[in-house]
Design an enzyme around this catalytic site. Structure first.
Site, short mmCIF file in Angstrom:
data_model
loop_
_atom_site.label_atom_id
_atom_site.label_comp_id
_atom_site.label_asym_id
_atom_site.label_seq_id
_atom_site.Cartn_x
_atom_site.Cartn_y
_atom_site.Cartn_z
N ARG A 186 0.23 -2.07 -6.38
CA ARG A 186 -0.25 -3.21 -5.58
C ARG A 186 -1.21 -4.08 -6.40
NH1 ARG A 186 -1.14 -5.00 -0.35
NH2 ARG A 186 -3.28 -5.35 0.34
N ARG A 210 0.87 -1.17 0.00
CA ARG A 210 0.00 0.00 0.00
C ARG A 210 0.91 1.22 0.00
NH1 ARG A 210 -2.09 -3.69 3.64
NH2 ARG A 210 -4.23 -4.38 3.19
N LYS A 236 -2.20 -1.40 7.51
CA LYS A 236 -3.64 -1.14 7.65
C LYS A 236 -4.38 -2.28 8.35
CE LYS A 236 -7.59 -0.24 4.61
NZ LYS A 236 -7.99 -0.14 3.19
N TYR A 249 -8.71 -9.84 -8.21
CA TYR A 249 -7.50 -9.67 -9.02
C TYR A 249 -7.20 -10.94 -9.82
CZ TYR A 249 -6.61 -5.64 -5.98
OH TYR A 249 -6.71 -4.46 -5.30
N HIS A 280 -2.41 2.92 -5.69
CA HIS A 280 -2.82 1.51 -5.57
C HIS A 280 -2.50 0.70 -6.82
CE1 HIS A 280 -5.19 -1.70 -3.74
NE2 HIS A 280 -5.79 -1.88 -4.90
N HIS A 314 -3.23 -9.41 2.14
CA HIS A 314 -4.69 -9.35 2.18
C HIS A 314 -5.24 -10.35 3.18
CE1 HIS A 314 -4.93 -7.20 -1.84
NE2 HIS A 314 -5.88 -6.62 -1.16
#
Length: 215
Positions: free
Chosen positions: A166, A55, A82, A198, A163, A189
């Protein structure tokens, strides 16, 4: 929020997602980076951001002390992210690149050597005279770098964001046949559904029913 998600389903409105920077895109972008101190910073930023699937907040929070060189490449210690509310940290492996020009480990070595960085913020603001300041680069600064090179290539800069690196790694890894688990290990993730989005994008042409039919 429930009403809006229902409306999106009813109307078929796709979320406004920014364009990922895929491997071929990154190779084109890197060709635009100048052979200057700024160019070295941008190459290191782009290659580390992509290969680590970081990120933008994680990328700019890195200090020189967070990097450890090993035989296989680099180990990056994310002190907090995060999804890491407990602040336990997470280690991310950055392998050596196959090509010298696109190797993230080499790009970082060159940036640190040219900039004389031995401690403190890894990515810093530079003034218009090409001098490095003590100030840490902001998350918005990452987006500006990506948009600037996209514009140089004649691409629409508004389609890109911080972003994009990533998302580009996750999509490119899926297209190369990397496992769901491997992708999640790199991106950090927690949500399988997010990563599968993705993977779907990456697999659009990998096993396409309309391909190889003689058209």
């Amino acid at each position: 929020e429930q009403f809006l998600s229902g409306l999106r389903r009813e109307l078929g409105i796709a979320p406004n997602r920014k364009r990922p920077v895929l491997v071929a895109d990154l190779q084109e972008i890197l060709k635009q980076t100048p052979d200057s101190l700024l160019g070295h910073r941008d190459r290191a930023l782009l290659l580390l951001g992509f290969s680590g699937a970081f990120r933008r907040s994680e990328l700019v929070a890195l200090d020189v002390e967070d990097l450890a060189e090993v035989r296989e490449g680099l180990v990056v210690n994310l002190r907090r992210s995060k999804t890491d509310q407990a602040g336990e940290g997470r280690k991310v492996g950055i392998p050596q690149g196959e090509e010298e020009a696109t190797c993230p480990v080499r790009a970082l070595q060159q940036w640190r050597a040219r900039a004389g960085l031995t401690a403190g913020p890894l990515f810093r603001v530079m003034n218009r005279h090409g001098r490095i300041l003590d100030q840490r680069l902001s998350g918005e600064g990452v987006a500006i770098v990506i948009k600037r090179y996209a514009g140089k290539l004649g691409w629409d800069p508004t389609q890109f964001a911080g972003h994009s690196l990533r998302a580009g790694l996750a999509t490119s890894a899926a297209a190369a046949g990397k496992s769901e688990r491997a992708i999640m290990n790199q991106t950090g993730h927690r949500s399988v559904s997010t990563v599968r989005r993705y993977i779907r994008d990456g697999n659009l042409f990998r096993e396409n029913a309309a391909g190889g039919l003689g058209l």
